[in-house]
Design a protein around this motif. Structure first.
Motif, mmCIF file in Angstrom:
data_model
loop_
_atom_site.group_PDB
_atom_site.id
_atom_site.type_symbol
_atom_site.label_atom_id
_atom_site.label_comp_id
_atom_site.label_asym_id
_atom_site.label_seq_id
_atom_site.Cartn_x
_atom_site.Cartn_y
_atom_site.Cartn_z
ATOM 1 N N TYR A 1 -9.203 -0.889 -6.783
ATOM 2 C CA TYR A 1 -8.509 -0.566 -5.539
ATOM 3 C C TYR A 1 -8.431 -1.794 -4.643
ATOM 4 O O TYR A 1 -9.286 -2.684 -4.701
ATOM 5 N N GLN A 2 -7.413 -1.838 -3.794
ATOM 6 C CA GLN A 2 -7.503 -2.687 -2.624
ATOM 7 C C GLN A 2 -8.496 -2.005 -1.684
ATOM 8 O O GLN A 2 -8.523 -0.775 -1.584
ATOM 9 N N ASP B 1 -4.101 -0.407 -7.770
ATOM 10 C CA ASP B 1 -3.847 -1.586 -6.939
ATOM 11 C C ASP B 1 -2.787 -1.333 -5.872
ATOM 12 O O ASP B 1 -2.453 -2.228 -5.093
ATOM 13 N N CYS C 1 -10.723 -1.887 2.096
ATOM 14 C CA CYS C 1 -11.031 -2.286 3.465
ATOM 15 C C CYS C 1 -12.436 -1.806 3.792
ATOM 16 O O CYS C 1 -12.723 -0.600 3.718
ATOM 17 N N VAL D 1 -0.535 -5.692 5.152
ATOM 18 C CA VAL D 1 -0.409 -5.132 3.815
ATOM 19 C C VAL D 1 1.029 -4.828 3.448
ATOM 20 O O VAL D 1 1.476 -5.130 2.355
ATOM 21 N N ASP E 1 -10.976 -6.660 0.225
ATOM 22 C CA ASP E 1 -9.786 -7.435 0.573
ATOM 23 C C ASP E 1 -9.659 -7.624 2.077
ATOM 24 O O ASP E 1 -9.123 -8.629 2.544
ATOM 25 N N VAL F 1 -2.624 -2.294 8.128
ATOM 26 C CA VAL F 1 -1.721 -1.781 7.101
ATOM 27 C C VAL F 1 -0.287 -2.203 7.392
ATOM 28 O O VAL F 1 0.440 -2.653 6.497
ATOM 29 N N LEU G 1 -3.688 5.849 1.098
ATOM 30 C CA LEU G 1 -5.036 5.467 1.535
ATOM 31 C C LEU G 1 -6.037 6.539 1.141
ATOM 32 O O LEU G 1 -5.756 7.734 1.231
ATOM 33 N N ARG H 1 -13.777 -1.755 -5.198
ATOM 34 C CA ARG H 1 -13.097 -3.016 -5.547
ATOM 35 C C ARG H 1 -13.270 -3.321 -7.023
ATOM 36 O O ARG H 1 -12.341 -3.784 -7.692
ATOM 37 N N ILE I 1 0.843 -1.191 0.000
ATOM 38 C CA ILE I 1 0.000 0.000 0.000
ATOM 39 C C ILE I 1 0.880 1.243 0.000
ATOM 40 O O ILE I 1 1.759 1.395 0.840
ATOM 41 N N LEU J 1 -5.190 1.776 -0.963
ATOM 42 C CA LEU J 1 -6.202 1.135 -0.132
ATOM 43 C C LEU J 1 -7.367 2.100 0.032
ATOM 44 O O LEU J 1 -7.211 3.208 0.554
ATOM 45 N N VAL K 1 -10.935 2.904 1.785
ATOM 46 C CA VAL K 1 -11.570 2.544 3.050
ATOM 47 C C VAL K 1 -12.967 3.138 3.105
ATOM 48 O O VAL K 1 -13.143 4.353 2.970
#
Length: 228
Positions: free
Chosen positions: A189-190, A169, A192, A226, A209, A222, A7, A185, A4, A172, A174
């Motif tokens: 993106y990754q 990718d 959460c 990650v 993820d 993280v 964010l 997603r 990552i 992250l 959120v």
């Protein structure tokens, strides 16, 4: 899975509690504050989705205003023009969830750029973040305004990727909104998902993820899961 590099946070319902307006609603209509807030938020979201599908963009403030008009009509509330404005202004003073400042501070100490990507206008986002005293913690406050569509449209998620300069990718995303987590997603993106209330994930062909029940879990996630 790539490390990552940055964010991106949703604002409404993720960092800030949309139902902190329930107090203001309850002052106007005793005993009905949360009822009003829940329906207001539901219609606010529905109107952003419907406006996007209709190709008839309006600023988030207008969608919020219209949603409150619906609530007043549906619940047969007598709402003056002044009261309407006061309640909508409460959306500019939303309260952050417990631990938000500590979480963001910890992430910044790790050298990670932080951004907000929100359906709100630049004015709304800036007002909420500044009023809470957290504006110093973000590198970017990103509004959907330039796209004239709302999340979960891909064009919105692309804004943060472009602003941060990292590939999707390596970012992250959120969010506490299941539909938003799925949209991010789908974009790549990754993700959460902050599932505070044990909700069921929307069935949209995507899964986050990671999932946490409290934002305060994020720095360890993280650092341990990650970045390793």
């Amino acid at each position: 899975m790539k490390p990552i590099k940055a964010l991106v946070f949703d604002l409404y319902g993720t960092l800030y509690d949309v139902h902190s307006v329930a107090g203001a609603c309850g002052e106007r209509f005793p005993g009905r504050g949360l009822e009003i807030s829940i329906l207001w938020r539901q219609k606010q979201l529905e109107y952003t989705w419907l406006r996007t599908l209709m190709g008839d963009y309006v600023p988030f403030e207008k969608a919020t205003d219209d949603a409150l008009d619906f609530v007043a009509s549906h619940l047969k509330l007598s709402l003056t023009t002044a009261a309407h404005k006061d309640l909508c202004d409460a959306y500019l003073r939303l309260q952050p969830y417990p631990g938000v400042e500590a979480t963001l501070t910890s992430l910044r100490e790790r050298g990670l750029p932080l951004a907000i990507l929100s359906n709100g206008s630049s004015f709304s986002i800036g007002s909420v973040v500044k009023n809470s005293g957290l504006d110093h913690l973000f590198d970017h406050l990103i509004s959907v305004e330039s796209t004239k569509v709302f999340k979960p449209h891909d064009a919105v998620y692309r804004l943060a990727e472009n602003a941060l300069g990292w590939s999707r990718d390596e970012i992250l995303f959120v969010s506490s909104n299941g539909w938003d987590a799925c949209g991010a997603r789908h974009f790549g993106y990754q993700v959460c998902w902050v599932n505070r209330n044990g909700n069921t994930l929307d069935v949209l062909g995507q899964k986050p993820d990671f999932a946490v029940t409290d934002l305060r879990e994020l720095p360890d996630l993280v650092g341990n899961a990650v970045m390793s």
